[in-house]
Design a protein around this motif. Structure first.
Motif, mmCIF file in Angstrom:
data_model
loop_
_atom_site.group_PDB
_atom_site.id
_atom_site.type_symbol
_atom_site.label_atom_id
_atom_site.label_comp_id
_atom_site.label_asym_id
_atom_site.label_seq_id
_atom_site.Cartn_x
_atom_site.Cartn_y
_atom_site.Cartn_z
ATOM 1 N N VAL A 108 -6.282 13.069 -15.275
ATOM 2 C CA VAL A 108 -5.350 12.065 -14.757
ATOM 3 C C VAL A 108 -4.892 12.452 -13.349
ATOM 4 O O VAL A 108 -4.741 11.593 -12.463
ATOM 5 C CB VAL A 108 -4.135 11.913 -15.694
ATOM 6 N N ALA A 109 -4.712 13.751 -13.132
ATOM 7 C CA ALA A 109 -4.272 14.223 -11.821
ATOM 8 C C ALA A 109 -5.316 13.929 -10.751
ATOM 9 O O ALA A 109 -4.979 13.534 -9.626
ATOM 10 C CB ALA A 109 -3.976 15.718 -11.870
ATOM 11 N N VAL A 110 -6.593 14.102 -11.073
ATOM 12 C CA VAL A 110 -7.652 13.808 -10.102
ATOM 13 C C VAL A 110 -7.668 12.319 -9.771
ATOM 14 O O VAL A 110 -7.805 11.925 -8.602
ATOM 15 C CB VAL A 110 -9.030 14.260 -10.642
ATOM 16 N N VAL A 111 -7.514 11.459 -10.793
ATOM 17 C CA VAL A 111 -7.460 10.009 -10.563
ATOM 18 C C VAL A 111 -6.232 9.654 -9.715
ATOM 19 O O VAL A 111 -6.313 8.836 -8.790
ATOM 20 C CB VAL A 111 -7.432 9.243 -11.900
ATOM 21 N N ALA A 112 -5.093 10.285 -10.014
ATOM 22 C CA ALA A 112 -3.870 10.027 -9.255
ATOM 23 C C ALA A 112 -4.042 10.452 -7.799
ATOM 24 O O ALA A 112 -3.577 9.760 -6.875
ATOM 25 C CB ALA A 112 -2.691 10.769 -9.888
ATOM 26 N N PHE A 113 -4.729 11.583 -7.590
ATOM 27 C CA PHE A 113 -4.996 12.015 -6.218
ATOM 28 C C PHE A 113 -5.826 10.968 -5.479
ATOM 29 O O PHE A 113 -5.560 10.638 -4.320
ATOM 30 C CB PHE A 113 -5.734 13.358 -6.210
ATOM 31 N N GLY A 114 -6.832 10.423 -6.161
ATOM 32 C CA GLY A 114 -7.654 9.380 -5.552
ATOM 33 C C GLY A 114 -6.835 8.152 -5.189
ATOM 34 O O GLY A 114 -6.993 7.583 -4.101
ATOM 35 N N SER A 137 0.824 -1.210 0.000
ATOM 36 C CA SER A 137 0.000 0.000 0.000
ATOM 37 C C SER A 137 0.861 1.264 0.000
ATOM 38 O O SER A 137 0.503 2.266 -0.636
ATOM 39 C CB SER A 137 -0.949 0.008 1.204
ATOM 40 N N LEU A 138 2.009 1.226 0.684
ATOM 41 C CA LEU A 138 2.916 2.379 0.672
ATOM 42 C C LEU A 138 3.443 2.660 -0.731
ATOM 43 O O LEU A 138 3.478 3.814 -1.186
ATOM 44 C CB LEU A 138 4.082 2.145 1.629
ATOM 45 N N LEU A 139 3.856 1.625 -1.428
ATOM 46 C CA LEU A 139 4.394 1.812 -2.784
ATOM 47 C C LEU A 139 3.309 2.260 -3.754
ATOM 48 O O LEU A 139 3.570 3.070 -4.664
ATOM 49 C CB LEU A 139 5.045 0.512 -3.269
ATOM 50 N N PHE A 140 2.099 1.760 -3.587
ATOM 51 C CA PHE A 140 0.981 2.188 -4.429
ATOM 52 C C PHE A 140 0.714 3.684 -4.234
ATOM 53 O O PHE A 140 0.547 4.435 -5.201
ATOM 54 C CB PHE A 140 -0.269 1.378 -4.079
ATOM 55 N N ALA A 193 3.645 5.822 -5.761
ATOM 56 C CA ALA A 193 3.554 5.910 -7.221
ATOM 57 C C ALA A 193 2.489 6.911 -7.639
ATOM 58 O O ALA A 193 2.682 7.690 -8.590
ATOM 59 C CB ALA A 193 3.242 4.529 -7.801
ATOM 60 N N ALA A 194 1.359 6.926 -6.919
ATOM 61 C CA ALA A 194 0.277 7.859 -7.253
ATOM 62 C C ALA A 194 0.713 9.312 -7.028
ATOM 63 O O ALA A 194 0.384 10.198 -7.823
ATOM 64 C CB ALA A 194 -0.956 7.530 -6.418
ATOM 65 N N PHE A 195 1.464 9.573 -5.954
ATOM 66 C CA PHE A 195 1.946 10.936 -5.709
ATOM 67 C C PHE A 195 2.931 11.378 -6.795
ATOM 68 O O PHE A 195 2.928 12.544 -7.210
ATOM 69 C CB PHE A 195 2.606 11.033 -4.333
ATOM 70 N N PHE A 196 3.777 10.454 -7.254
ATOM 71 C CA PHE A 196 4.700 10.793 -8.340
ATOM 72 C C PHE A 196 3.938 11.168 -9.611
ATOM 73 O O PHE A 196 4.254 12.160 -10.280
ATOM 74 C CB PHE A 196 5.646 9.617 -8.619
#
Length: 449
Positions: free
Chosen positions: A350-356, A329-332, A335-338
């Motif tokens: 894409v940014a909104v999905v990445a934030f989620g 979960s930490l790595l997931f 990756a989303a923050f990157f």
């Protein structure tokens, strides 16, 4: 015939006593979990409601992003100072009185935030909010260990901790409703009604704690004598199985793993605080949506975060390996923050999905992470260790909003801040992988047997 039917109703691989225990633990869970989850929802709403209030409060009071960030983060300084004493004192007076004191106190301070006019007043009430809330989260973690054995805890922790995500499901639309429909009522701004509308009910809930919670299974009038005996025997057997755990607080303080845990939690909370305190601002920056729509977006994303916490806790209990689930979960989340940092404003969808995804990763780490120190420490050592990890680790909640506020004030963007958050969560995953032993609950082996 009757005996045959009874035997066939028992799940394969389980004895009749195990089936009875399952039923009793479900009864306990239904009694305790909804209420403590409700309290944790209130705690997170009262802690993070400034993320919505900021959208108007910052303009009305003339606060800079740095002032807001410091005020949001200084909550954790009060948390740090008072958390360990609060958790140790709970060992003397019990969970019921401790939790009631905490909830009443933070509810009243939340309501008082509506009177803030200057930065120093803002800093003062945020510090007091942290001071009053200190001890609640680790106190509940210790409290749940008094009712559930190790092999059942990750899922229970997952349900409890999912309330922090559920607070976004409820808190977002509620904050938006109060801001838009009560603005101007009784001469108060919408942001002031957020603090009043959420703080006063919390103080009332604190009074209810005194009449509803029970400190220990043997005191539970809502359990039969047979149910009490079954649970007490099961908990004692679990304690004997993990009898090698540290019980001395002095011994635990010399254990370097305690400080590794604290570092891991610090990095994890940086991710959690970022999505909690900057979520509405991030969505508003990426879209042209109204405050009401932003509230519903945060609500939907938070629902996925709650599901992630429960599912990750459930999977940890099934495979008996909270360490692996924590790393995943930490790595997931990292990756989303990157991704969020690199597509920031350039690809809003894409940014909104990445934030989620960042929210899901950051939140899903919590239930499995807390399972690990609870497998290593017990009694006073557990109370002290959990309080130390939580209080010092929560300094990440001070660093994240303040640092992102400074970054935005100086650069006009939070790109470098988001990149830093992703790196911190990666560091947390590496620390778990390299420094934390693979302590297993043993549940997976029992299922296979």
């Amino acid at each position: 015939m009757s005996e045959k039917t009874t035997t066939s109703s028992i799940p394969k691989g389980q004895s009749e006593s195990e089936t009875t225990l399952d039923r009793v633990y479900r009864k306990i869970a239904w009694r305790i979990l909804p209420f403590v989850m409700f309290l944790w929802v209130l705690a997170w709403m009262d802690r993070a409601n400034i993320s919505f209030a900021k959208l108007e409060m910052q303009v009305d009071l003339g606060f800079s992003a740095a002032v807001y960030g410091l005020g949001a983060g200084i909550f954790y300084i009060g948390y740090l100072i008072f958390e360990v004493p609060s958790n140790l004192y709970m060992q003397k007076i019990g969970a019921r009185k401790t939790i009631a004191r905490i909830v009443i106190g933070w509810g009243l301070v939340c309501a008082l935030t509506s009177l803030v006019q200057t930065p120093w007043q803002f800093y003062a009430v945020r510090f007091l909010l942290g001071a009053f809330e200190a001890g609640f989260y680790p106190g509940i973690i210790v409290y749940l260990t008094l009712w559930f054995p190790a092999k059942r805890r990750a899922k229970i922790f997952g349900f409890f901790m999912s309330a922090s995500a559920l607070s976004g499901v409820i808190g977002g639309p509620l904050a938006a409703f109060l801001m838009t429909h009560f603005d101007g009522a009784l001469g108060l701004s919408g942001w002031q009604w957020i603090f009043l509308g959420e703080g006063i009910p919390t103080a009332v809930a604190g009074v209810v704690v005194l009449f509803y919670l029970t400190d220990h299974p043997h005191q539970a009038k809502w359990l039969t004598a047979a149910e009490k005996n079954a649970v007490i025997a099961d908990l004692q057997a679990d304690a004997n199985k993990h009898s090698e755990r540290s019980e001395s607080l002095r011994e635990v303080l010399r254990d370097r793993r305690l400080w590794v845990f604290t570092g891991i939690y610090f990095c994890t909370i940086i991710g959690n605080a970022t999505v909690a305190f900057w979520g509405p601002t991030i969505i508003k920056t990426l879209t042209s949506f109204s405050i009401g729509t932003i509230g519903w977006i945060i609500s939907a994303i938070s629902l996925f975060g709650a599901a992630g916490m429960v599912l990750n806790g459930y999977w940890s209990d099934r495979n008996g390996d909270p360490r692996r689930c924590t790393i995943t979960s930490l790595l997931f989340g990292a990756a989303a923050f990157f991704v969020l940092a690199f597509v920031w404003t350039s690809v809003p969808a894409v940014a909104v999905v990445a934030f989620g995804c960042a929210l899901v990763g950051a939140y899903s780490t919590l239930p499995t992470f807390w399972q690990i120190p609870n497998l290593m420490y017990t009694g006073t050592a557990a109370a002290g260790a959990i309080a130390i990890i939580n209080s010092f680790g929560n300094l990440g909640g001070f660093v994240a909003p303040y640092a992102l506020g400074l970054v935005e004030t100086r650069t006009g963007s939070i790109f470098w801040g988001l990149l830093g958050v992703g790196m911190m969560m990666t560091v947390a995953a590496l620390l778990v992988f390299t420094k934390i032993p693979n302590v297993r609950t043993g549940y997976a082996e029992e299922l296979k047997a």
